[in-house]
Design an enzyme around this catalytic site. Structure first.
Site, PDB file in Angstrom:
ATOM      1  N   LYS A  29      -7.787   2.170   5.733  1.00 43.41           N
ATOM      2  CA  LYS A  29      -6.809   2.293   7.122  1.00 43.41           C
ATOM      3  C   LYS A  29      -6.316   3.503   7.200  1.00 43.41           C
ATOM      4  O   LYS A  29      -5.975   4.254   8.156  1.00 43.41           O
ATOM      5  CB  LYS A  29      -5.960   1.152   6.799  1.00 43.41           C
ATOM      6  CG  LYS A  29      -4.931   1.144   7.999  1.00 43.41           C
ATOM      7  CD  LYS A  29      -4.356  -0.122   8.242  1.00 43.41           C
ATOM      8  CE  LYS A  29      -3.313  -0.327   7.282  1.00 43.41           C
ATOM      9  NZ  LYS A  29      -2.517  -1.584   7.704  1.00 43.41           N
ATOM     10  N   SER A  30      -5.514   4.380   5.955  1.00 45.94           N
ATOM     11  CA  SER A  30      -4.930   5.577   6.185  1.00 45.94           C
ATOM     12  C   SER A  30      -5.673   6.624   6.554  1.00 45.94           C
ATOM     13  O   SER A  30      -5.120   7.586   7.274  1.00 45.94           O
ATOM     14  CB  SER A  30      -4.546   6.009   4.566  1.00 45.94           C
ATOM     15  OG  SER A  30      -3.396   5.052   4.367  1.00 45.94           O
ATOM     16  N   ARG A  34      -5.869   8.781  10.364  1.00 44.76           N
ATOM     17  CA  ARG A  34      -5.658  10.275  10.518  1.00 44.76           C
ATOM     18  C   ARG A  34      -6.832  11.222  10.868  1.00 44.76           C
ATOM     19  O   ARG A  34      -6.783  12.009  11.578  1.00 44.76           O
ATOM     20  CB  ARG A  34      -5.568  10.653   8.820  1.00 44.76           C
ATOM     21  CG  ARG A  34      -4.171  10.673   8.269  1.00 44.76           C
ATOM     22  CD  ARG A  34      -4.015  10.648   6.803  1.00 44.76           C
ATOM     23  NE  ARG A  34      -2.773  10.626   6.402  1.00 44.76           N
ATOM     24  CZ  ARG A  34      -1.992   9.493   6.109  1.00 44.76           C
ATOM     25  NH1 ARG A  34      -2.490   8.244   6.312  1.00 44.76           N
ATOM     26  NH2 ARG A  34      -0.956   9.655   5.427  1.00 44.76           N
ATOM     27  N   ARG A 130      11.737  -2.285  11.319  1.00 50.52           N
ATOM     28  CA  ARG A 130      11.474  -1.453  10.062  1.00 50.52           C
ATOM     29  C   ARG A 130      12.270  -0.041  10.490  1.00 50.52           C
ATOM     30  O   ARG A 130      12.439   0.505  11.561  1.00 50.52           O
ATOM     31  CB  ARG A 130      10.068  -1.147   9.746  1.00 50.52           C
ATOM     32  CG  ARG A 130       9.135  -2.210   9.583  1.00 50.52           C
ATOM     33  CD  ARG A 130       7.632  -2.130   9.410  1.00 50.52           C
ATOM     34  NE  ARG A 130       7.491  -1.192   8.259  1.00 50.52           N
ATOM     35  CZ  ARG A 130       6.247  -1.055   7.795  1.00 50.52           C
ATOM     36  NH1 ARG A 130       5.213  -1.148   8.538  1.00 50.52           N
ATOM     37  NH2 ARG A 130       6.335  -0.184   6.764  1.00 50.52           N
ATOM     38  N   GLN A 177       3.900   8.680   4.319  1.00 48.41           N
ATOM     39  CA  GLN A 177       4.300   8.663   5.862  1.00 48.41           C
ATOM     40  C   GLN A 177       5.240   9.559   6.095  1.00 48.41           C
ATOM     41  O   GLN A 177       4.946  10.659   7.308  1.00 48.41           O
ATOM     42  CB  GLN A 177       4.459   7.409   6.363  1.00 48.41           C
ATOM     43  CG  GLN A 177       3.781   6.195   5.875  1.00 48.41           C
ATOM     44  CD  GLN A 177       4.121   4.654   6.421  1.00 48.41           C
ATOM     45  OE1 GLN A 177       5.287   4.921   6.774  1.00 48.41           O
ATOM     46  NE2 GLN A 177       3.554   3.884   6.136  1.00 48.41           N
ATOM     47  N   ASP A 327       1.237  -0.593  -2.052  1.00 45.84           N
ATOM     48  CA  ASP A 327       0.602  -1.683  -1.249  1.00 45.84           C
ATOM     49  C   ASP A 327      -0.042  -2.751  -1.854  1.00 45.84           C
ATOM     50  O   ASP A 327      -0.439  -3.930  -1.369  1.00 45.84           O
ATOM     51  CB  ASP A 327      -0.177  -1.142   0.043  1.00 45.84           C
ATOM     52  CG  ASP A 327       0.290  -0.313   1.071  1.00 45.84           C
ATOM     53  OD1 ASP A 327       1.628  -0.476   1.250  1.00 45.84           O
ATOM     54  OD2 ASP A 327      -0.212   0.609   1.488  1.00 45.84           O
ATOM     55  N   LYS A 354       8.644  -2.548   3.936  1.00 46.96           N
ATOM     56  CA  LYS A 354       7.356  -2.614   4.327  1.00 46.96           C
ATOM     57  C   LYS A 354       7.334  -3.504   5.723  1.00 46.96           C
ATOM     58  O   LYS A 354       8.046  -3.951   6.396  1.00 46.96           O
ATOM     59  CB  LYS A 354       6.645  -3.073   3.227  1.00 46.96           C
ATOM     60  CG  LYS A 354       6.266  -2.067   2.214  1.00 46.96           C
ATOM     61  CD  LYS A 354       5.400  -0.851   2.702  1.00 46.96           C
ATOM     62  CE  LYS A 354       5.006   0.067   1.733  1.00 46.96           C
ATOM     63  NZ  LYS A 354       4.279   1.257   2.328  1.00 46.96           N
ATOM     64  N   ARG A 358       9.000  -6.847   1.096  1.00 46.42           N
ATOM     65  CA  ARG A 358       7.531  -7.434   0.457  1.00 46.42           C
ATOM     66  C   ARG A 358       7.927  -7.667  -0.989  1.00 46.42           C
ATOM     67  O   ARG A 358       7.341  -8.531  -1.566  1.00 46.42           O
ATOM     68  CB  ARG A 358       6.543  -6.337   0.416  1.00 46.42           C
ATOM     69  CG  ARG A 358       5.265  -6.848   0.225  1.00 46.42           C
ATOM     70  CD  ARG A 358       4.097  -5.604   0.537  1.00 46.42           C
ATOM     71  NE  ARG A 358       3.709  -5.780   1.823  1.00 46.42           N
ATOM     72  CZ  ARG A 358       3.094  -4.760   2.464  1.00 46.42           C
ATOM     73  NH1 ARG A 358       2.669  -3.637   1.808  1.00 46.42           N
ATOM     74  NH2 ARG A 358       2.765  -4.730   3.806  1.00 46.42           N
ATOM     75  N   ARG A 402      -0.496  -8.471   4.026  1.00 44.01           N
ATOM     76  CA  ARG A 402      -0.777  -8.227   2.369  1.00 44.01           C
ATOM     77  C   ARG A 402      -0.360  -9.476   1.728  1.00 44.01           C
ATOM     78  O   ARG A 402      -0.881 -10.029   0.765  1.00 44.01           O
ATOM     79  CB  ARG A 402      -0.213  -6.796   2.036  1.00 44.01           C
ATOM     80  CG  ARG A 402      -0.751  -5.761   2.426  1.00 44.01           C
ATOM     81  CD  ARG A 402      -0.807  -4.520   1.701  1.00 44.01           C
ATOM     82  NE  ARG A 402      -1.005  -3.331   2.592  1.00 44.01           N
ATOM     83  CZ  ARG A 402      -2.358  -2.882   2.698  1.00 44.01           C
ATOM     84  NH1 ARG A 402      -3.504  -3.384   2.143  1.00 44.01           N
ATOM     85  NH2 ARG A 402      -2.698  -1.765   3.331  1.00 44.01           N
TER      86      ARG A 402
END
EC number: 2.5.1.19
Length: 447
Positions: A29-30, A34, A130, A177, A327, A354, A358, A402
């Site tokens: 995903k990261s 990008r 967030r 991030q 994560d 998160k 979490r 998650r």
């Protein structure tokens, strides 16, 4: 995209059989986020293969279209991005809705900070809670203006800098991030943007910037690093092959380790050393976890991960390892619940900001399965059962994908299974998770 207003409960029963065979998990995903962003900033057409087509990444694709890039899906995992060049993004005609994706929201703040355009960004109920100040405060030093709700939360109005200034910033917390947002803003600024991190975080942005032609220098400094980016480069379109996401592979690896007799091969997994803290920790716990066919693709190490049923023991994980596995703590907690003895995971403050709190959610998940655990400051302490936990409870997912997937893995390994109150958010990062797990663990294990 699914309607998250309607909960979608799902249950996991003890695995019908050992997990066997060969599977492939969705793209990282990261790296997928990008690839779309850097493709939008490059000159020419970027061909992407293996792109994760979960909801989070699709939000990034939609945002890049609104900002003037051509983004086209050619087939499963195959995408084409015709970029605008550095400084070439255009003002969006509509609100940028980032859904549940904190990564996309924070990185795009950096991207917009260097462009003299106005945009409004929002997200779903979880993302709107967030914190964003950790990104907007350093980015304001470029000359960009951010106006949001209390605490800097979304919705957020963004006015990019007409003449952006380079940043020189020391990260107060380990966050890939925030680092990436600063580097993205630095692309449009003259001179050198410098970011110092006290603990090394995942370096996908640095790797991909080099892949597209930027000059990036990285030097070690104690346990951390100093990253320098030369501003206003000409990024040139380059093909990107996205490896399998190690965070997604983690759920299958842990499930295979916990179900006796399993031997599961997870193909084409990204093995960036700044992302593999979970695999190192599982080996310390006694896991039979090996790598076959190691190779390098697109500047990232890749291999086939082999997980075999193992008797695990408790372990203490130091705080400095957290950035390489932040994560994965919920599913690591599942492994610890089945291990012999006590496990302690230190320095988990970042888990509190998160998709949900979490850290609290992970503790509640274990308690619902009859596992003794405690949150002590920023540490999580788990008293392992030395085998199957009782199970039988319901996991409150708090709109967190998650936690949902970890709860289902816990159900596969528990005597009485587990129920998850809402599995809809799994689609944000791992579409097809349930069918893939049922294929490995036996039909009907999850449903």
């Amino acid at each position: 995209m699914p309607d998250h207003a309607v909960p979608s409960p799902v249950s996991a029963r003890p695995a019908a059989r050992p997990l066997t065979g060969r599977i492939a998990v969705p793209g990282d995903k990261s790296i997928s986020h990008r690839a779309l962003m850097f493709g939008a900033l490059a000159v020419g057409e970027t061909a992407i293969t293996g792109l994760l087509e979960g909801e989070d990444v699709l939000r990034t694709a939609a945002a890049m279209r609104l900002l003037g890039a051509e983004v086209e899906r050619l087939g499963e995992g195959r995408w084409r991005v015709a970029g605008r060049g550095i400084g070439g993004l255009t003002e969006p005609e509509d609100v940028l809705d980032m859904g549940n994706s904190g990564t996309a929201a924070r990185l795009i703040c950096g991207l917009l900070a260097g462009h003299p355009i106005f945009a409004v960004m929002t997200g779903d109920a979880s993302l709107r809670r967030r914190p964003m100040k950790r990104v907007t405060e350093p980015l304001a030093a470029t000359g960009a203006v951010f106006r949001g709700r209390e605490g800097g939360r979304l919705p957020l109005a963004i006015e990019g800098a007409r003449d952006p200034l380079p940043l020189d910033y020391v990260l107060p917390v380990a966050s890939a991030q925030v680092k990436s947002a600063c580097l993205l803003a630095g692309l449009c600024a003259p001179g050198t943007t410098r970011v110092v991190e006290r603990e090394a975080t995942r370096d996908h942005s640095e790797n991909m910037l080099r892949h597209f032609g930027a000059t990036v220098r990285v030097a070690a400094e104690g346990a951390g690093r100093v990253i320098e980016l030369d501003g206003q480069p000409e990024l040139v379109a380059a093909p990107v092959a996205v490896p399998g996401d190690p965070s997604s592979a983690a759920f299958f690896a842990v499930a295979a380790l916990l179900v006796p007799g399993s031997r599961l091969v997870i193909e084409n997994v990204g093995l960036n050393p700044l992302r593999t803290g979970l695999f190192d920790t599982l080996r310390e716990m006694g896991a039979t976890l090996t790598i076959e066919n190691p190779r390098t693709e697109g500047g990232e190490p890749v291999g086939d991960l082999v997980a075999e049923g193992s008797a695990l023991r408790g372990v203490e994980v130091p705080a400095e390892r957290a950035p390489s596995m932040i994560d994965e703590y919920p599913v690591l907690a599942v492994a610890a619940a089945c291990a012999r003895g006590q496990s302690r995971f230190r320095g988990l403050a970042e888990l509190r900001v998160k998709e949900s709190d979490r850290l609290l959610g992970t503790a509640e998940m274990l308690e619902a399965a009859g596992v003794r655990c405690a949150v002590e400051g920023d540490d999580l302490v788990v008293e392992g059962c030395g085998g199957q936990p009782p199970g039988g409870g319901t996991v409150r997912t708090r709109m967190d994908h998650r936690l949902a997937m970890s709860g289902l893995v816990l159900g596969l390994a528990s005597r009485d299974g587990m129920r998850v109150d809402d599995g809809a958010f799994i689609a944000t990062s791992f579409p097809g998770f349930t069918s893939l797990m049922n294929g490995a663990a036996g039909a009907g294990s999850i449903g």
